[in-house]
Design an enzyme around this catalytic site. Structure first.
Site, PDB file in Angstrom:
ATOM      1  N   CYS A   1      -2.804   9.524   5.968  1.00  0.00           N
ATOM      2  CA  CYS A   1      -1.776   9.607   6.998  1.00  0.00           C
ATOM      3  C   CYS A   1      -2.414   9.597   8.392  1.00  0.00           C
ATOM      4  CB  CYS A   1      -0.593  10.417   6.647  1.00  0.00           C
ATOM      5  SG  CYS A   1       0.122  10.235   5.130  1.00  0.00           S
TER       6      CYS A   1
ATOM      7  N   CYS B   1       0.828  -1.290   0.017  1.00  0.00           N
ATOM      8  CA  CYS B   1      -0.115  -0.019   0.053  1.00  0.00           C
ATOM      9  C   CYS B   1       0.902   1.139   0.129  1.00  0.00           C
ATOM     10  CB  CYS B   1      -0.941  -0.141   1.291  1.00  0.00           C
ATOM     11  SG  CYS B   1      -2.115  -1.217   1.105  1.00  0.00           S
TER      12      CYS B   1
END
Lengths: 285, 395
Positions: free
Chosen positions: A105, A35
């Site tokens: 994030c 990923c």
């Protein structure tokens, strides 16, 4: 070039709490090398369930490292319950904001924290996902319907692009765009309907981990003491969606009216304090 | 800004001082329109003609085969779309999976418009399988578009071999040579190439100017319809200063070709070998033999490219990455994916691309500072520790 805030740069160039934590009480890990980012977080927790130490390791870009560093600073000294209140938006805010394309994030930070808290309570990863846990919507990045629903709900997202920014879903082959659109639509409907039905006390839907923790807490504090007075006991076996699986112990195990206890004492309490749709099912061990 | 070590020349290059110098007069006293009837404008046309000669010379082409456009992307677009429009009965296009977006995105666009597109794959070293090309060619293939050299890995395709196959099937042959011109010797007079694209700012000319080479006899429908400029093949008043600059840049590049091949290659090899020797778990992406002299794509396993770039940037070192995070897309470079580079490596890929302005001292500077920086990021990466524990278990 990304426009990173000074705070992001600071946490990237000088990350806090990096490393391993020997003897950690909990480890949480999310993401993968495929990923493009992954976060592992270690917690040391005292008997008051307070996070006394925390470390992390990140594979990822500048903002992934910064978000992880920020998260460790935010949770240190907090109890597990308090830590679980941290949202991905708060992580981003702590850093003075993240570029929209990098919001995932902050979501990764929040997810890793959940995984660690789940790990502390001996729960498995599957409990992290919501009811529709199994269904993967974005196969390119392995994103479930549950996570998409959650980021849409918590961050008020309105477009596929935003969903991609927050959890990567839809950022690969794009074949799931219709599904994402549908989820956005459904959550938007929820938003329209919620204010009328929902009392003000429930600000946001509990995550699965929060729900399980709450169930544990109610069982511990409200139910077990009274059962134990009669020489009985109850044990939480598992939670599957809205189904709470319990096992009766001691005198309760052989008690002919345990069914009533479950229905009127356990289920009613859990419905009152946790969620109205809970259903308690006894499993015989 | 303090020290800058510019190792991103496949992205863009510094305008050569000699180039900037010949451009300046066209922003001041020589501002006439080359199409004007008066001598004041007309004198400018002579400078454009000279630039056309200079570009033709580096390509081994005839000046009438040189068309000035605004950039490499326009050149690619005009070549492919121009051929398709001139051959409306042919509906098939062949290209490769590792092209620059200027070609790849156009291919996707053409698909939506009803064209059939075949994209050829590459092997682990970034090389084409020419048998796949032979199988893909059809009677209705209008154009085959293949890059000369890859912008990310520097891998050079066997363009003439490809051209012979293409020409035997009667399709037009377009080559995106944006990364090759000035780095590899070209002679289009002895070539199978029908159409070739180049971009000024990759060879020390300014941004905003490019060239499409059109072999005599190739029919193209123009992209920009307007005035009679460029012999009716591209409307629009000429970007005179940039065209003049590009001409001068081609002249300089022609003279520096040997240097580019020898000195720049030596510096590139020094950088590459130095990294391979001083940092564990690195790999070079792409075939090292058939490669541009100035480019190296290196993967640092178990760490992520954007983080590397940020740390390099702090030291004034400019490079680029095929990692997902740097592009704003979420997936690593389409080139590395087409090559099957594993995720452990593709996310941590860094491209260094040199030019004749780089010095040995700069390479030394990078070699001094890069290894500790990689180690620092690996110490943050959970996968690096996992990998090392696995290693320890095995031994």
């Amino acid at each position: 070039m990304w426009e990173y805030t000074d705070k992001v740069k600071d946490h990237f160039f000088n990350p806090r709490n990096v490393g391993d934590l020997p003897g950690a009480d909990a480890v949480g890990e999310v993401g993968s090398i495929a990923c493009g980012d992954a976060l592992r977080i270690y917690l040391k927790v005292d008997d008051q369930k307070r996070i006394v130490d925390v470390r992390f390791k990140t594979f990822g870009c500048g903002s992934a490292i910064a978000a992880a560093s920020a998260l460790t600073e935010m949770v240190k000294g907090k109890t597990l319950d308090e830590a679980m209140q941290i949202t991905n938006q708060q992580i981003a805010d702590f850093l003075g904001g993240l570029p929209p394309e990098k919001m995932h994030c902050s979501v990764m930070g929040r997810e890793a924290l959940e995984a660690a808290v789940a790990n502390y309570y001996g729960l498995e990863r599957k409990h992290l996902e919501e009811e529709d846990e199994g269904r993967i919507i974005c196969h390119c990045f392995g994103v479930t319907e549950g996570l998409i629903r959650k980021v849409v709900r918590e961050n008020n997202l309105n477009s596929i692009e935003e969903v991609t920014n927050y959890c990567k879903a839809g950022g690969g082959c794009q074949s799931c765009h219709m599904d994402i659109e549908e989820i956005i639509h459904e959550v938007r409907q929820e938003r329209v309907e919620t204010p009328a039905k929902q009392p003000a006390r429930e600000q946001r839907k509990l995550t699965n981990v929060e729900r399980i923790l709450k169930i544990k807490e109610i069982l511990e504090e409200e139910i077990r003491p009274s059962l134990q007075q009669d020489g009985g006991d109850i044990e939480l076996v598992d939670v599957e969606g809205s189904k709470v699986l319990v096992a009766m112990r001691g005198t309760c195990a052989s008690c002919p009216s345990s069914e009533l206890t479950i229905r009127w004492a356990v289920e009613a309490k859990l419905r009152e304090f946790v969620a109205a749709d809970l259903q308690v099912v006894e499993v015989k061990s | 800004m303090s020290r800058v070590v510019y190792l991103d020349n496949n992205a863009t290059t510094r305008v050569a001082d000699e180039v900037a110098a010949v451009m300046l007069p066209f922003y001041t006293e020589l501002y006439g329109n080359p199409s004007s009837m008066h001598a004041f404008g007309g004198q400018v046309a002579r400078h454009i003609a000279q630039a056309r000669d200079q570009v033709a010379a580096i390509l081994g082409a005839d000046p009438t085969e040189i068309l000035f456009v605004s950039c490499g992307s326009e050149s690619d677009n005009m070549a492919i779309r121009g051929v398709l429009e001139a051959n409306p009965d042919k509906r098939h296009v062949i290209s490769t999976r590792v092209e620059h977006p200027a070609v790849l995105s156009l291919c996707n666009h053409l698909r939506k418009r009803g064209y059939e597109v075949t994209l050829l794959g590459v092997d682990g070293e970034g090389r084409l399988d020419l048998a796949e090309l032979r199988n893909a060619l059809r009677p209705d293939t209008a154009v085959v578009s293949v890059m000369y050299a890859n912008n990310e890995t520097g891998v050079v395709f066997p363009v003439e071999e490809i051209g012979q196959i293409v020409k035997a099937h009667g399709a037009a042959f377009h080559v995106d040579a944006v990364q090759a011109v000035g780095k590899l010797p070209l002679d289009l007079s002895q070539s199978t190439i029908d159409l070739l694209s180049l971009s000024g700012h990759k060879l020390h000319a300014p941004k905003g100017v490019g060239v499409l080479y059109i072999r005599k006899g190739i029919r193209l429908v123009p992209l920009i319809i307007g005035g009679h400029q460029e012999r009716n093949r591209r409307g629009g008043t000429e970007n005179v200063a940039s065209i003049v600059g590009l001409g001068r840049a081609c002249e300089l590049a022609r003279a520096a070709l040997r240097e580019e091949n020898d000195r720049v290659r030596r510096l590139r090899d020094k950088l590459e070998d130095g990294i391979l020797h001083s940092v564990p778990n690195v790999r070079v992406n792409g075939n090292r033999e058939h490669r541009l002299p100035n480019t190296t794509s290196i993967s640092f396993e178990y760490i992520e490219g954007e983080a590397i770039l940020l740390l390099l940037d702090q030291l004034g070192i400019c490079a680029s990455s095929g990692s997902a995070c740097t592009s704003g897309s979420l997936e690593p470079s389409h080139v590395l994916r087409a090559m099957g580079v594993p995720f452990t490596a593709s996310h941590g890929s860094i491209r260094f691309s040199l030019s004749r302005y780089n010095t040995e001292a700069e390479i030394d500077y990078v070699l001094e500072h890069l290894p500790p920086l990689i180690e620092r990021l690996r110490n943050i990466s959970p996968f690096w520790k996992d990998y090392q524990e696995q290693l320890a278990k095995r031994s």
